[in-house]
Design a protein around this motif. Structure first.
Motif, PDB file in Angstrom:
ATOM      1  N   LEU A  70       0.662  -1.110  -0.176  1.00  0.00           N
ATOM      2  CA  LEU A  70       0.060   0.061  -0.019  1.00  0.00           C
ATOM      3  C   LEU A  70       0.991   1.132  -0.079  1.00  0.00           C
ATOM      4  O   LEU A  70       2.175   1.227   0.173  1.00  0.00           O
ATOM      5  N   LEU A  71       0.280   2.499  -0.264  1.00  0.00           N
ATOM      6  CA  LEU A  71       0.946   3.660  -0.400  1.00  0.00           C
ATOM      7  C   LEU A  71       1.557   3.675   1.187  1.00  0.00           C
ATOM      8  O   LEU A  71       1.011   3.718   2.040  1.00  0.00           O
ATOM      9  N   GLY A  72       3.019   4.416   1.011  1.00  0.00           N
ATOM     10  CA  GLY A  72       3.818   4.293   2.060  1.00  0.00           C
ATOM     11  C   GLY A  72       4.229   3.463   2.753  1.00  0.00           C
ATOM     12  O   GLY A  72       5.324   3.355   3.475  1.00  0.00           O
ATOM     13  N   ASP A  73       4.223   2.164   2.229  1.00  0.00           N
ATOM     14  CA  ASP A  73       4.959   1.105   2.614  1.00  0.00           C
ATOM     15  C   ASP A  73       6.360   0.975   2.240  1.00  0.00           C
ATOM     16  O   ASP A  73       6.515   1.276   0.976  1.00  0.00           O
ATOM     17  N   THR A  74       7.225   0.420   3.154  1.00  0.00           N
ATOM     18  CA  THR A  74       8.601   0.327   2.631  1.00  0.00           C
ATOM     19  C   THR A  74       8.717  -1.168   2.257  1.00  0.00           C
ATOM     20  O   THR A  74       8.456  -1.845   3.329  1.00  0.00           O
ATOM     21  N   LEU A  75       8.946  -1.205   1.164  1.00  0.00           N
ATOM     22  CA  LEU A  75       9.315  -2.674   0.729  1.00  0.00           C
ATOM     23  C   LEU A  75      11.017  -2.967   0.791  1.00  0.00           C
ATOM     24  O   LEU A  75      11.780  -2.133   0.339  1.00  0.00           O
ATOM     25  N   LEU A  76      11.350  -4.425   0.861  1.00  0.00           N
ATOM     26  CA  LEU A  76      12.662  -4.765   0.683  1.00  0.00           C
ATOM     27  C   LEU A  76      12.578  -5.696  -0.585  1.00  0.00           C
ATOM     28  O   LEU A  76      11.909  -6.624  -0.566  1.00  0.00           O
ATOM     29  N   ALA A  77      13.325  -5.189  -1.597  1.00  0.00           N
ATOM     30  CA  ALA A  77      13.336  -6.336  -2.898  1.00  0.00           C
ATOM     31  C   ALA A  77      14.608  -6.871  -2.584  1.00  0.00           C
ATOM     32  O   ALA A  77      15.655  -6.273  -2.695  1.00  0.00           O
ATOM     33  N   CYS A  78      14.514  -8.276  -2.433  1.00  0.00           N
ATOM     34  CA  CYS A  78      15.642  -9.214  -2.322  1.00  0.00           C
ATOM     35  C   CYS A  78      15.897  -9.998  -3.503  1.00  0.00           C
ATOM     36  O   CYS A  78      14.852 -10.582  -3.745  1.00  0.00           O
TER      37      CYS A  78
END
Length: 130
Positions: A70-78
């Protein structure tokens, strides 16, 4: 063991679709971006591929969407290289929500090593394999 490369992504308004979660196309873009970043970090920037007259083309993508981002989420792309045959290589990518480490999506891309001169698959050079 394969080296894992991680990129932090903050979900912005441009990534959100009519359903108020990250649009599927964004995952494809992020997968490509993180793969290029990883390759560059390992000593293979795009310029080096151009010098040898070859590059990676996508043969297929598989994405399993586990939960919405969702908007504002911080994701880690591994991402990591999951193997290598004579002319192709699967790359896996895992998207995690940073604050709770929940899996948002998991993906695999099958990359084919291709000659830029004729567009045909070619053997992956030993320098790249190592």
């Amino acid at each position: 063991m394969a080296e894992i490369h991680t990129k932090r992504i903050v979900v912005d308004a441009d990534s959100i679709d009519i359903h108020r979660h990250v649009n599927n196309q964004e995952y494809l873009r992020w997968m490509q971006d993180v793969a290029i970043e990883h390759s560059t970090r390992l000593g293979w920037p795009m310029g080096r591929y151009l010098e040898i007259g070859a590059s990676w083309y996508v043969k297929s993508h598989f994405i399993d969407y586990v939960r919405p981002a969702l908007l504002g989420d911080t994701l880690l792309a591994c991402t990591w290289v999951a193997g290598m045959s004579e002319r192709s290589s699967p790359r896996r990518t895992l998207f995690l929500r940073e604050h709770d480490h929940q899996i948002v999506a998991r993906a695999e891309t099958q990359w084919i090593f291709v000659s830029l001169e004729n567009g045909r698959p070619m053997a992956i050079p030993e320098a790249l394999r190592s």
